[in-house]
Design an enzyme around this catalytic site. Structure first.
Site, mmCIF file in Angstrom:
data_model
loop_
_atom_site.group_PDB
_atom_site.id
_atom_site.type_symbol
_atom_site.label_atom_id
_atom_site.label_comp_id
_atom_site.label_asym_id
_atom_site.label_seq_id
_atom_site.Cartn_x
_atom_site.Cartn_y
_atom_site.Cartn_z
ATOM 1 N N LYS A 40 0.872 -1.174 0.000
ATOM 2 C CA LYS A 40 0.000 0.000 0.000
ATOM 3 C C LYS A 40 0.914 1.232 0.000
ATOM 4 C CE LYS A 40 -3.590 2.735 0.876
ATOM 5 N NZ LYS A 40 -4.471 3.120 -0.243
ATOM 6 N N CYS A 97 -2.253 10.198 -6.282
ATOM 7 C CA CYS A 97 -3.352 9.889 -5.358
ATOM 8 C C CYS A 97 -4.407 11.001 -5.422
ATOM 9 C CB CYS A 97 -2.844 9.739 -3.925
ATOM 10 S SG CYS A 97 -4.201 9.514 -2.766
#
Ligand code: DHB
Length: 318
Positions: free
Chosen positions: A47, A129
């Site tokens: 992650k 992101c």
């Protein structure tokens, strides 16, 4: 080592397989990463890490939909130290995704990765992101992107470039954007780009309750899954064409809406070196990696291909 028909590589790192997890679902905790390590995934990708652990955005922040998914996780993760410390417990190729809030934060994390004595095979620097409240996606800021990569390369250079280094990009939509971004990327000694991250700031709605599916950011979030496959394919193809025309050695990891072996085949035909699975991995767990590999294998057999190079990038035009 016996050569396998799915073998591929990024920089000096070799993979026995061409399908792995995307940084996103099911890769935050050691037990999840261990499950990936024990599966057919050709690498273990963490992650996206930040310098300190983060709880992420308020829930519900992920929702499955027939055609894909929407998420606004907000980078929940255990912090870079955790992902560096567990490297010794992972046996397959291990890549850490980093998503610092600034160049300084990314360099700080790169230093920690470089200082680790255990094997960490690569870094995927996430420039895309969409879910940090109040922050834009760096890879859409073409003025900042070059300076940013200058800074990244400078901090990598200090210790040498023995690991595979790449950047995760958001989807681009207009042809000039591919040209501008590729021109910037080709100046740097990066080994790969990952195309694409989720399509940022989409909106999915439940008409029964007349409500957004997720809570953060008024319901806006990153869209993944089948919704985005044509966009993912287009990004892989366009960057592949530009890299080929310019003799660039940057490889491309394809990502976006892969659900079947046919989808994997399509990405490789567009030029992907290997592919990542996000939404489908969330839905199906680690068995998706063996299923997809078997389905790809069947297609290759039917077509008489014995390795990926026989068709990689060879998409024909009408
Ligand atoms: C998150 C989402 C992304 O698309 C990404 O690239 C990194 C993090 C998130 O919300 O946690």
């Amino acid at each position: 080592m016996v050569l396998n028909k799915f073998d591929c590589s990024l920089g000096e790192v070799k993979f026995q397989g061409c399908i792995c997890n995307a940084s996103g679902p099911r890769c935050t905790e050691l037990d999840q990463l261990t499950k990936i390590d024990n599966s057919k995934s050709c690498m273990v990708l963490s992650k996206s890490a930040t310098p300190k652990m983060r709880e992420g955005n308020k829930k519900p922040r992920y929702w499955d939909h027939d055609l894909g998914s929407i998420n606004s996780m907000g980078l929940p993760n255990n912090g870079i130290q955790y992902y560096v410390a567990i490297a010794s417990q992972i046996s397959g190729p291990y890549f850490i995704s980093i998503s610092g809030g600034s160049l300084e934060e990314n360099c700080e994390m790169i230093d920690q990765i470089m200082a680790c004595n255990s094997k960490i095979d690569g870094i995927e620097i996430n420039l895309s992101c969409p879910n940090i409240i109040g922050k834009g996606q760096l890879a859409y800021d073409f003025e900042k992107l070059g300076n940013y990569l200058d800074g990244i390369i400078e901090c990598l250079d200090v210790r040498g470039l023995e690991k595979a280094i790449g950047v995760k990009l958001p989807p681009y939509f207009d042809m000039w954007q591919f040209e501008v971004v590729a021109k910037i990327l080709m100046k740097y000694p990066i080994d790969f780009i990952t195309c694409v991250n989720s399509i940022g700031n989409g909106l999915i709605i439940d008409i029964d309750t007349e409500t957004t599916l997720i809570k953060p950011k008024g319901g806006f979030g990153g869209i993944g899954g089948s919704y985005i496959k044509p966009t993912g394919l287009a990004n892989v193809r366009k960057f592949y064409e530009i890299f080929q025309e310019n003799g660039s050695k940057i490889k491309i990891i394809g990502c976006g809406g892969i659900e079947t072996g046919k989808d994997v085949f399509e990405y490789i035909l567009c030029g992907a070196e290997l592919v990542q699975i996000g939404t489908q991995f969330y839905k199906e767990n680690t068995k998706c990696f063996s299923r997809l590999e078997n389905e790809l294998s069947e297609i290759m057999e039917r077509k008489g291909y014995s390795d990926l190079n026989q068709f990689r990038g060879k998409l024909k035009r009408r």
